[in-house]
Scaffold this active site. Structure first.
Site, PDB file in Angstrom:
ATOM      1  N   ARG A  72       0.824  -1.202   0.000  1.00  0.00           N
ATOM      2  CA  ARG A  72       0.000   0.000   0.000  1.00  0.00           C
ATOM      3  C   ARG A  72       0.855   1.248   0.000  1.00  0.00           C
ATOM      4  O   ARG A  72       2.018   1.232   0.419  1.00  0.00           O
ATOM      5  CB  ARG A  72      -0.963  -0.004   1.175  1.00  0.00           C
ATOM      6  N   TYR A 105      -8.458   5.102  -4.148  1.00  0.00           N
ATOM      7  CA  TYR A 105      -9.387   6.212  -3.928  1.00  0.00           C
ATOM      8  C   TYR A 105      -8.631   7.449  -3.448  1.00  0.00           C
ATOM      9  O   TYR A 105      -7.496   7.370  -2.980  1.00  0.00           O
ATOM     10  CB  TYR A 105     -10.499   5.836  -2.944  1.00  0.00           C
TER      11      TYR A 105
END
Length: 420
Positions: free
Chosen positions: A177, A209
């Protein structure tokens, strides 16, 4: 926050030397926001000032859009342009965890917080609970609520009769991530950064997002690991080499844009763990809330809101218990009745969310039992009211039901219920 708002005496023991957040993006669906309104009405305007939704007025009610990991990302598929799911009464909003934590902790008096307190032992007695910390200090309380995360120490106490349920279970996948400036993300993905996306694929997936007012881009690049399994006992992360990380996405059928995103991530595997089974959220005077009770996979973005629902129901129960004149051992039946009611109301709902999140994970990797790799079967499962029970649930009804169940249990034991 909820205890302070209700005027209930409490002490918050924090393992770290200061408040800190793990991860980056976080958001609350409608159920989370309504619950927070009931906990602390002053929170909403502060939260809305830091959060961001999708870009474009016509995309505000989209939770995620489905895409593919494969070359082209699915833009040539018949379903492209119609692959979103959400609800007309849902507005997508996400924030950076650190900023959100700063807001939430501003509602907690600092004098009620003790840092550098690593819990090492819990002793339950008829008249209370004794906590022992690594620094040699002890503390007494009437009720202990463990919000100590997925590797909870409190969970071991609550589930001492269910030892196989204490440790989090590896879900057979991990992710890399990162959070990068939106300008960098736009160079790679262009307008695909505008709306939150989930990318589906054989053994690979991604979630992306916007956060930080639209200035930053948060993403997870996910890897199915169901054959190999997690090797590091007691750890949920593993640092590896950059080369090993890149090799996870070396398949030439994967769109190169995802590899470009991967180059900007740290070579750390974040294992996906969850508490797929939990027999009880309480034992005697000790309760579990949040991830310590029902750590979930992130694919429904619902874990944080479930923690808020826990907090609202449990604080409301404790507010009723606090009205009792009994103290010490005499208070024990009321505490047990209250925590039993909390468990009976919250556990079925939280566990259902957890199971559904795991199901979405199987969809992402094309491993769903019925839908397989067919997006024409996957998308309807996500689009046709799947989240209504979760998003539009009235948690105030849960509070009323929990208090009602508590009253019923107490009434069986005697007339004390008349004081509630």
């Amino acid at each position: 926050m909820a205890l302070h708002k209700k005027g209930i005496s409490f002490t918050l023991y924090e393992d770290a030397k200061e408040y800190s957040a793990v991860g980056a993006g976080i958001g609350f669906a409608p159920n989370g926001m309504r619950t927070m309104d009931l906990i602390e009405p002053a929170f909403r305007p502060l939260y809305e000032a830091i959060c961001v939704g999708n870009k474009g007025e016509d995309a505000q009610d989209i939770f995620f859009e489905g895409m593919l990991v494969e070359e082209g990302l699915g833009r040539d598929k018949p379903w492209y342009g119609h692959s979103g799911w959400g609800h007309p009464d849902y507005v997508r909003k996400s924030a950076h965890r650190k900023t959100l934590l700063d807001i939430m902790t501003s509602f907690i008096p600092i004098e009620n917080v003790k840092f550098n307190k690593r819990l090492t032992n819990i002793e339950q007695r008829p008249d209370g609970v004794t906590l022992s910390s690594q620094d040699g200090t002890t503390a007494e309380c009437s009720v202990l609520a463990g919000a100590d995360g997925i590797k909870s120490t409190v969970r071991a106490n609550v589930l001492e009769h269910y030892p196989n349920q204490i440790a989090p279970v590896y879900a057979g996948a991990y992710c890399y991530r990162a959070v990068i400036p939106m300008a960098e993300a736009y160079e790679i993905l262009g307008d695909l950064t505008d709306v939150a996306k989930i990318y589906f694929g054989h053994g690979r997936g991604a979630v992306t997002y916007r956060i930080s007012g639209g200035d930053e881009f948060n993403y997870l690049l996910c890897v199915d690991d169901s054959l190999d399994g997690w090797k590091l006992e007691g750890a949920v992360t593993e640092t590896i080499s950059h080369e090993a990380m890149m090799s996870d996405f070396e398949d030439p059928r994967i769109d190169d844009r995802l590899r470009q995103l991967l180059t900007k991530a740290k070579p750390v595997k974040w294992g996906f763990f969850h508490h797929i089974r939990t027999a009880s959220y309480y034992r005697d005077r000790v309760a579990l809330i949040g991830d310590s009770a029902h750590a979930s996979l992130p694919f429904q973005a619902a874990g944080a809101a479930q923690g808020l629902e826990d907090a609202l129901v449990l604080s409301s129960i404790l507010s009723e218990v606090a009205k009792m004149p009994e103290r010490g051992a005499d208070l024990a039946p009321f505490i047990k009745a209250g925590l039993s009611a909390y468990d009976s109301v919250r556990r079925p709902r939280a566990q259902k969310q957890l199971e559904q999140a795991a199901e979405v994970g199987r969809m992402i990797f094309f491993q769903h039992e019925e839908a397989g790799a067919d997006m024409d079967k996957i998308l309807p499962r996500l689009q046709q009211g799947r989240f209504n029970w979760l998003w539009f649930h009235d948690t105030n009804d849960d509070v009323k039901e929990a208090i009602k169940r508590m009253q019923k249990q107490i009434s069986v034991g005697g007339p004390s219920v008349a004081r509630i």
